[in-house]
Write a protein that holds these residues in place. Structure first.
Motif: not given
Length: 554
Positions: A385-399
């Motif tokens: 759940m921590l990976l699900v919570w925190a990892t998306p903020r290191y990526y960008r899709i269409k900014g």
């Protein structure tokens, strides 16, 4: 003659012109006196303001410690950030709602049908797709739409109410039986909205809030084992409305100054953690999360066999709550020693596969009590759940990072559906060997991902070492004494103050203002002021340019 000795005002006739004042004297009217007084007050206020700013920007260690002591500054932060406290409390309730299925002492685990899994996947996918379209259109943030929060809270409450009626044994229409599992899915959409809210919060604060939320949800789950069902069940109905209300309140309390301050920290933290997204692609992140969730569903289904709606169920629920508490405390401890990206990378690469493999073997040989089984299982689930919570903020899709949030959360839910299919449905179609096949394939692909990540990281390091000048990575490869000497040389070269000279090595290592303030025992505002002065003296506009100057000097 008697009139000659009278005063001039007495002999002056009415209407006669007033004689001019004597030489060297000036008559001041009351209006001019008031203007002069106001001008004097304004000048005094400006002088006092300039004096306070001069003291705030002081660079000597004694003045910095005298004006910015840590206890008063921490109290000041707590008073200025009620929005963060509201958001953390709401996140804890949202995580407690997400753990509803693990309240073993209240109800047994539902048996899912194939049609139900398809409906849940379609509804959840549609909800996240709608959220993604909203992010693309760059409209008002979803967490700020009170109507949407109210709809999600009502839907979740209705789903839990239907579940309670089913447990009571009352007759329900078929439509209610179908709608119940669907209405319990908004809990995950609400969690995604909390993730959107925390995208505008510093990474460290976001991870800390999630860790505290895990601790609080674990305490709630463990405490509910001691409450009678007549009290526990009505309290469960209040969790999601309270979470929605706290999210709306946190968005209302957060000011534009808070947003600007947090976004400044986010830009510095992302600059220091670009390697995470380069070595771990986004599609690999989504696939890994889905596969790990498949394995967790298999392990969870093996442990549910202990459930008996009595003492054993209470022990299982108590162990699950204790696992959440242990995981939250462990995350908070790791943040004291590691950067956020390093903490997540450590969980993803090392701890998570090892715990999963150990848990699978323990489930296979039927060893250990339910307490020994469910505590590490929930620790592992909290890591995911921590990976699900925190990892998306290191990526960008269409900014947009929120598009990544929607994709990662849907991947988690898709892994849940695939895991339930492999455990509950596929064995009845193709035999019991299908479950072992699911587990073998998930483990194989997950280990391949880990191996590919290790090889990719090694190749990138070799390429950087062989294809760049020797001074390119000197700040990372040099000894501490050499690095400190270089920073001292740069500080002398650009005439930095003693306090700025202490801040410079942290900036050269990629640290942000929050880390510097904690390391040097100063306030965030003082750290930002020192950073601004260093940038001005070195004539740079970004932290990377400053790092380049230190590397060239080395």
């Amino acid at each position: 003659m008697g009139h000659s000795s009278a005063a001039p005002s007495e002999v002056r006739k009415a209407g006669a012109p007033t004689p001019p004042p004597r030489q060297g004297r000036r008559t001041t009217t009351p209006r001019e006196m008031r203007r002069a007084n106001r001008a004097g007050l304004d000048e005094a206020h400006r002088d006092r303001r300039a004096f306070r700013e001069t003291r705030a920007n002081s660079t000597t260690p004694d003045e910095a410690h005298a004006d910015h002591s840590i206890p008063s500054e921490r109290r000041f932060r707590k008073q200025r950030e009620p929005w963060l406290a509201c958001a953390t409390a709401g996140l804890a309730l949202c995580l407690a709602c997400e753990q509803y299925e693990r309240y073993y002492a209240l109800w047994p685990l539902d048996a899912r049908t194939f049609e139900e899994l398809i409906l849940v996947a379609l509804v959840t996918g549609s909800a996240f797709l709608a959220c993604a379209f909203s992010a693309i259109r760059r409209t008002k943030p979803l967490y700020a739409r009170r109507g949407l929060l109210a709809i999600l809270a009502l839907a979740q409450t209705g789903g839990v109410a239907i579940r309670i009626l089913q447990m009571a044994g009352g007759p329900l229409p078929e439509a209610f039986a179908i709608a119940g599992p669907l209405l319990r899915q908004p809990e995950f959409v609400m969690l995604a909205l909390y993730a959107q809210f925390f995208l505008d919060v510093g990474i460290r604060k976001s991870v800390q809030a999630f860790a505290w939320g895990l601790v609080a949800s674990g305490i709630i789950q463990a405490a509910f084992t001691e409450l009678p069902s007549e009290i526990a069940i009505p309290l469960l109905l209040l969790f999601m409305p309270a979470a929605a209300m706290l999210l709306g309140l946190a968005g209302w309390l957060r000011s534009q100054d808070d947003l600007a301050r947090e976004r400044e920290d986010i830009s510095a933290e992302l600059e220091a953690s670009k390697g995470f997204s380069r070595t771990f692609s986004f599609w690999e992140c989504c696939a890994s999360i889905a596969l790990v969730n498949v394995l967790l569903l298999v392990l969870h289904s093996r442990g549910v066999a202990f459930q008996d709606q009595s003492t054993m169920s209470a022990v299982m629920q108590l162990s699950a709550g204790f696992g959440c508490i242990v995981a939250g405390v462990a995350f908070l401890a790791l943040l004291n020693y590691l950067q956020e990206a390093e903490c997540l990378d450590l969980l993803r690469v090392t701890i998570l596969p090892a715990v999963l493999i150990a848990l699978y073997f323990s489930a296979t040989i039927q060893a250990g009590s339910p307490a020994m089984y469910f505590t590490p299982l929930c620790v592992c689930y909290s890591m995911l759940m921590l990976l699900v919570w925190a990892t998306p903020r290191y990526y960008r899709i269409k900014g947009s990072s929120f598009l990544c949030v929607c994709a990662v959360f849907f991947s988690f839910k898709l892994g849940w559906a695939v895991g339930l299919f492999g455990v509950n449905i596929a064995p009845s179609w193709w035999g019991s060997a299908v479950e072992a096949t699911f587990v073998f394939l998930a483990y194989t692909v997950l280990l391949l991902f880990s191996a590919f990540h290790a090889v990719r990281t090694w190749r990138m390091n070799m390429r950087n070492t062989a294809g760049s000048p020797a001074t390119r990575n000197s700040s990372q490869s040099a000894s501490p004494s050499q690095f400190d000497a270089t920073c001292s040389h740069v500080a002398d070269r650009f005439d930095l103050t003693p306090r700025e000279s202490e801040v410079l090595p942290y900036l050269a290592r990629g640290r942000n203002a929050r880390h510097i303030s904690e390391a040097l025992v100063i306030s965030d505002g003082t750290a930002r002021t020192h950073i601004m002065h260093i940038y001005q003296k070195l004539a740079v506009k970004s932290q990377q340019e400053l790092i380049d100057i230190v590397d060239e000097s080395m």
